[in-house]
Design an enzyme around this catalytic site. Structure first.
Site, mmCIF file in Angstrom:
data_model
loop_
_atom_site.group_PDB
_atom_site.id
_atom_site.type_symbol
_atom_site.label_atom_id
_atom_site.label_comp_id
_atom_site.label_asym_id
_atom_site.label_seq_id
_atom_site.Cartn_x
_atom_site.Cartn_y
_atom_site.Cartn_z
ATOM 1 N N ASN A 7 0.879 -1.165 0.000
ATOM 2 C CA ASN A 7 0.000 0.000 0.000
ATOM 3 C C ASN A 7 0.922 1.222 0.000
ATOM 4 O OD1 ASN A 7 -1.647 2.159 0.500
ATOM 5 N ND2 ASN A 7 -2.840 1.147 2.093
ATOM 6 N N PRO A 8 1.127 1.836 -1.170
ATOM 7 C CA PRO A 8 2.093 2.927 -1.274
ATOM 8 C C PRO A 8 1.706 4.187 -0.502
ATOM 9 C CG PRO A 8 0.891 2.697 -3.326
ATOM 10 C CD PRO A 8 0.471 1.562 -2.446
ATOM 11 N N THR A 38 -1.667 -1.627 -4.130
ATOM 12 C CA THR A 38 -3.094 -1.373 -3.952
ATOM 13 C C THR A 38 -3.419 0.053 -4.399
ATOM 14 O OG1 THR A 38 -2.812 -0.614 -1.674
ATOM 15 C CG2 THR A 38 -3.247 -2.972 -2.004
ATOM 16 N N GLY A 65 -0.038 -0.747 6.385
ATOM 17 C CA GLY A 65 -0.554 -0.511 7.721
ATOM 18 C C GLY A 65 -1.604 -1.556 8.059
ATOM 19 N N ASP A 66 -2.322 -1.304 9.141
ATOM 20 C CA ASP A 66 -3.273 -2.277 9.662
ATOM 21 C C ASP A 66 -4.441 -2.585 8.722
ATOM 22 O OD1 ASP A 66 -1.839 -2.575 12.067
ATOM 23 O OD2 ASP A 66 -2.800 -0.789 12.900
ATOM 24 N N GLY A 67 -4.941 -1.590 8.003
ATOM 25 C CA GLY A 67 -6.082 -1.817 7.110
ATOM 26 C C GLY A 67 -5.764 -2.794 5.997
ATOM 27 N N GLY A 93 2.547 1.529 8.229
ATOM 28 C CA GLY A 93 1.420 2.405 8.523
ATOM 29 C C GLY A 93 1.748 3.451 9.561
#
Length: 145
Positions: A7-8, A38, A65-67, A93
């Site tokens: 996730n950039p 993503t 991160g967590d998501g 994250g």
């Protein structure tokens, strides 16, 4: 081959910065990998499912991160009965609660832990990489039904 889901934009762009370091490290060590980035909600679930069903990919690592970690685990869980897959996480994250809760270091200077895990003698689908000492095992988790 290791599959990475990045996730950039996690951590206000920290995901992209960390990926640059990881990408360089993997290329320097000639470690085969595949990376997907993503772009929005739900992408990581779909990508994790695709990677888990690809026989060439032996582990899926979330650089996020967590998501996004939640989405990757959801995708791996949905395929775990037929395709158990090793999961790894490199925190990128702002909160990194999952990493903190699992004892995964958030310091990107500790990428040697990840590199050491990659040097294990063999990756086996559904198992932790062989030959990894305890501190390195925290980078990877086996999903069970």
């Amino acid at each position: 081959m290791i599959g990475f889901i990045v996730n950039p934009v996690s951590g206000s762009g920290r995901g992209a910065k960390i990926w640059k370091v990881i990408d360089e490290e993997l290329r320097n060590r000639d470690i085969p990998f595949r990376v997907r980035f993503t772009a929005g909600p739900g992408d990581a679930v779909r990508m994790a499912k695709e990677m888990a069903t690809d026989a060439k990919i032996t582990a899926v690592v979330a650089v996020s991160g967590d998501g996004t970690v939640n989405e990757v685990i959801q995708g791996l869980w949905e395929t775990s009965l037929t395709n158990p897959t090793v999961f790894g996480h490199i925190p990128a994250g702002s909160g990194n609660d999952f990493a903190r809760g699992h004892g995964i270091p958030a310091d990107t200077g500790k990428l040697e832990l990840f590199a050491a895990a990659c040097r294990g003698p063999r990756w086996r689908r559904g198992y932790r990489p062989a030959g990894i000492e305890k501190p390195h095992r925290r980078q990877f988790h086996r999903l069970r039904v």
